[in-house]
Design a protein around this motif. Sequence first.
Motif, PDB file in Angstrom:
ATOM      1  N   LYS A 142      38.948  64.959  91.405  1.00  0.00           N
ATOM      2  CA  LYS A 142      37.719  63.411  91.689  1.00  0.00           C
ATOM      3  C   LYS A 142      36.627  64.944  92.162  1.00  0.00           C
ATOM      4  CE  LYS A 142      37.297  60.602  96.079  1.00  0.00           C
ATOM      5  NZ  LYS A 142      37.877  59.822  96.754  1.00  0.00           N
ATOM      6  N   ARG A 143      36.420  65.417  93.025  1.00  0.00           N
ATOM      7  CA  ARG A 143      35.395  66.605  93.269  1.00  0.00           C
ATOM      8  C   ARG A 143      34.694  66.957  91.157  1.00  0.00           C
ATOM      9  NH1 ARG A 143      38.623  69.683  96.467  1.00  0.00           N
ATOM     10  NH2 ARG A 143      38.087  71.530  94.915  1.00  0.00           N
ATOM     11  N   LEU A 144      35.380  67.474  90.846  1.00  0.00           N
ATOM     12  CA  LEU A 144      34.734  67.474  89.351  1.00  0.00           C
ATOM     13  C   LEU A 144      34.684  66.272  88.534  1.00  0.00           C
ATOM     14  CD1 LEU A 144      36.781  70.753  88.380  1.00  0.00           C
ATOM     15  CD2 LEU A 144      34.493  70.745  89.536  1.00  0.00           C
ATOM     16  N   GLN A 145      34.681  65.582  88.626  1.00  0.00           N
ATOM     17  CA  GLN A 145      34.823  63.749  88.054  1.00  0.00           C
ATOM     18  C   GLN A 145      35.582  63.755  86.985  1.00  0.00           C
ATOM     19  OE1 GLN A 145      30.157  63.407  87.702  1.00  0.00           O
ATOM     20  NE2 GLN A 145      30.409  61.977  89.391  1.00  0.00           N
ATOM     21  N   MET A 146      36.974  64.489  86.808  1.00  0.00           N
ATOM     22  CA  MET A 146      37.915  64.647  86.346  1.00  0.00           C
ATOM     23  C   MET A 146      38.974  62.994  86.442  1.00  0.00           C
ATOM     24  SD  MET A 146      38.620  67.940  85.104  1.00  0.00           S
ATOM     25  CE  MET A 146      39.674  68.708  86.795  1.00  0.00           C
ATOM     26  N   VAL A 147      38.927  61.826  85.157  1.00  0.00           N
ATOM     27  CA  VAL A 147      39.932  61.466  85.230  1.00  0.00           C
ATOM     28  C   VAL A 147      40.689  61.821  84.787  1.00  0.00           C
ATOM     29  CG1 VAL A 147      39.774  58.710  84.518  1.00  0.00           C
ATOM     30  CG2 VAL A 147      37.971  59.127  84.171  1.00  0.00           C
ATOM     31  N   VAL A 148      41.921  61.375  86.510  1.00  0.00           N
ATOM     32  CA  VAL A 148      43.622  61.847  85.945  1.00  0.00           C
ATOM     33  C   VAL A 148      44.271  60.799  86.300  1.00  0.00           C
ATOM     34  CG1 VAL A 148      44.934  63.295  86.614  1.00  0.00           C
ATOM     35  CG2 VAL A 148      42.817  63.563  86.571  1.00  0.00           C
ATOM     36  N   ALA A 149      45.563  60.490  85.244  1.00  0.00           N
ATOM     37  CA  ALA A 149      46.806  59.520  85.334  1.00  0.00           C
ATOM     38  C   ALA A 149      47.580  60.712  85.784  1.00  0.00           C
ATOM     39  CB  ALA A 149      46.979  58.271  84.014  1.00  0.00           C
ATOM     40  N   VAL A 150      48.629  59.899  86.847  1.00  0.00           N
ATOM     41  CA  VAL A 150      49.923  60.687  87.831  1.00  0.00           C
ATOM     42  C   VAL A 150      50.838  59.878  86.992  1.00  0.00           C
ATOM     43  CG1 VAL A 150      51.020  62.262  88.801  1.00  0.00           C
ATOM     44  CG2 VAL A 150      48.786  62.132  88.853  1.00  0.00           C
ATOM     45  N   HIS A 151      51.291  59.714  86.205  1.00  0.00           N
ATOM     46  CA  HIS A 151      53.028  58.908  86.318  1.00  0.00           C
ATOM     47  C   HIS A 151      54.268  59.834  86.321  1.00  0.00           C
ATOM     48  CE1 HIS A 151      55.968  55.435  84.942  1.00  0.00           C
ATOM     49  NE2 HIS A 151      55.913  56.231  84.145  1.00  0.00           N
ATOM     50  N   SER A 152      55.044  59.841  87.288  1.00  0.00           N
ATOM     51  CA  SER A 152      56.558  60.958  87.357  1.00  0.00           C
ATOM     52  C   SER A 152      55.947  62.308  87.120  1.00  0.00           C
ATOM     53  CB  SER A 152      57.652  59.943  86.513  1.00  0.00           C
ATOM     54  OG  SER A 152      58.252  61.009  87.068  1.00  0.00           O
ATOM     55  N   HIS A 153      55.808  62.618  86.718  1.00  0.00           N
ATOM     56  CA  HIS A 153      55.743  64.409  86.657  1.00  0.00           C
ATOM     57  C   HIS A 153      55.066  64.313  85.196  1.00  0.00           C
ATOM     58  CE1 HIS A 153      58.157  65.659  90.150  1.00  0.00           C
ATOM     59  NE2 HIS A 153      58.056  66.551  89.413  1.00  0.00           N
ATOM     60  N   GLU A 201      42.670  52.220  83.039  1.00  0.00           N
ATOM     61  CA  GLU A 201      43.187  52.875  82.145  1.00  0.00           C
ATOM     62  C   GLU A 201      44.575  53.999  83.187  1.00  0.00           C
ATOM     63  OE1 GLU A 201      41.965  53.125  77.002  1.00  0.00           O
ATOM     64  OE2 GLU A 201      41.267  55.315  78.748  1.00  0.00           O
ATOM     65  N   ALA A 202      43.606  55.068  83.956  1.00  0.00           N
ATOM     66  CA  ALA A 202      44.241  56.044  84.440  1.00  0.00           C
ATOM     67  C   ALA A 202      45.244  54.879  85.922  1.00  0.00           C
ATOM     68  CB  ALA A 202      43.265  56.770  85.292  1.00  0.00           C
ATOM     69  N   HIS A 203      44.461  54.244  86.331  1.00  0.00           N
ATOM     70  CA  HIS A 203      45.397  52.781  87.131  1.00  0.00           C
ATOM     71  C   HIS A 203      45.972  52.218  86.529  1.00  0.00           C
ATOM     72  CE1 HIS A 203      42.829  54.902  90.413  1.00  0.00           C
ATOM     73  NE2 HIS A 203      41.440  54.259  90.111  1.00  0.00           N
ATOM     74  N   LEU A 204      46.016  51.821  85.302  1.00  0.00           N
ATOM     75  CA  LEU A 204      46.546  51.110  85.043  1.00  0.00           C
ATOM     76  C   LEU A 204      47.881  51.830  84.535  1.00  0.00           C
ATOM     77  CD1 LEU A 204      47.392  48.683  83.303  1.00  0.00           C
ATOM     78  CD2 LEU A 204      46.102  49.032  81.637  1.00  0.00           C
ATOM     79  N   ILE A 205      48.309  52.913  84.315  1.00  0.00           N
ATOM     80  CA  ILE A 205      48.892  53.270  83.797  1.00  0.00           C
ATOM     81  C   ILE A 205      49.804  54.769  84.672  1.00  0.00           C
ATOM     82  CG2 ILE A 205      48.576  53.353  81.108  1.00  0.00           C
ATOM     83  CD1 ILE A 205      47.759  56.600  81.472  1.00  0.00           C
ATOM     84  N   ASP A 207      50.207  56.198  88.191  1.00  0.00           N
ATOM     85  CA  ASP A 207      50.952  56.380  89.938  1.00  0.00           C
ATOM     86  C   ASP A 207      49.898  55.789  91.261  1.00  0.00           C
ATOM     87  OD1 ASP A 207      53.773  56.200  88.863  1.00  0.00           O
ATOM     88  OD2 ASP A 207      53.942  58.563  89.260  1.00  0.00           O
ATOM     89  N   GLU A 208      50.275  55.392  92.119  1.00  0.00           N
ATOM     90  CA  GLU A 208      49.022  55.842  93.217  1.00  0.00           C
ATOM     91  C   GLU A 208      48.079  56.713  93.474  1.00  0.00           C
ATOM     92  OE1 GLU A 208      49.109  54.182  97.013  1.00  0.00           O
ATOM     93  OE2 GLU A 208      50.921  54.003  97.416  1.00  0.00           O
ATOM     94  N   GLY A 209      47.406  56.962  93.425  1.00  0.00           N
ATOM     95  CA  GLY A 209      46.497  58.462  93.802  1.00  0.00           C
ATOM     96  C   GLY A 209      46.083  58.967  92.358  1.00  0.00           C
ATOM     97  N   SER A 210      45.897  58.369  91.494  1.00  0.00           N
ATOM     98  CA  SER A 210      45.852  58.105  89.792  1.00  0.00           C
ATOM     99  C   SER A 210      43.965  57.889  90.041  1.00  0.00           C
ATOM    100  CB  SER A 210      46.320  57.470  88.758  1.00  0.00           C
ATOM    101  OG  SER A 210      47.337  57.519  88.700  1.00  0.00           O
ATOM    102  N   THR A 211      43.628  59.391  89.415  1.00  0.00           N
ATOM    103  CA  THR A 211      41.518  58.788  89.626  1.00  0.00           C
ATOM    104  C   THR A 211      41.348  58.219  88.146  1.00  0.00           C
ATOM    105  OG1 THR A 211      41.331  61.073  88.651  1.00  0.00           O
ATOM    106  CG2 THR A 211      41.750  60.824  91.167  1.00  0.00           C
TER     107      THR A 211
END
Length: 211
Positions: A142-153, A201-205, A207-211
């Motif tokens: 978030k600080r580096l403004q990198m878009v990240v999607a987390v799903h399971s592991h 896309e990150a929020h779509l694919i 889990d909660e907390g993806s940036t």
Amino acid sequence: MTKCNYIDGHYYEIFHPGWGGFVEELFFYTSRNYGVTEAFLRNLTGIPDFSMSAYKAKCLSELQKSVLATILTKAPDRETGLAVVNIINKVKKHKVDVDNDLLEIFPPRSVHKTPTEVHDPHKKHTHQVDISPIEPWLNMAKRLQMVVAVHSHHIEIDMQVLARHLNSENETIRNNLLNSIIDLHNAGYEIRNHPHLTHSEAHLIGDEGST
């Protein structure tokens, strides 16, 4: 119980989880997305001008592959990083040998006992961690403004963006990212490339907390 990887007709010790997906680029198949692996090794070794350009894992000699397998059973640190870089530079020069000092520290060896548990070398192995590394990672993203999607592991990110930050002129950013990536790997997270990943896309694919 003897646990091992079965690779090209040989049994090798299990690779250390800290290397994560970089094992793929180093040992199996060097793709066009090697930039993150290159940046990771630059920070691990302290060699800012290190380049993986012209390196192809398929060009490893049998001896180089065996020594590299030994190196990758150890945790990623400056010593093992320098050893990996040494092997890469040999391959880039179309050499098939390994320096004697490297052979002494990381002798080529395979598991001679009949294995009772054989692992897919592409499968990720983990170390137990007391605190999940995902929250620090998401805060940093978030600080580096990198878009990240987390799903399971699984963590999806544009690898070119990650490589750019790993090559940042800011040493603190580089070190924090390096340590965070190793922590994620040790906890069993797999970092995957998702070119041009957007927030929607990150929020779509994810889990909660993806940036």
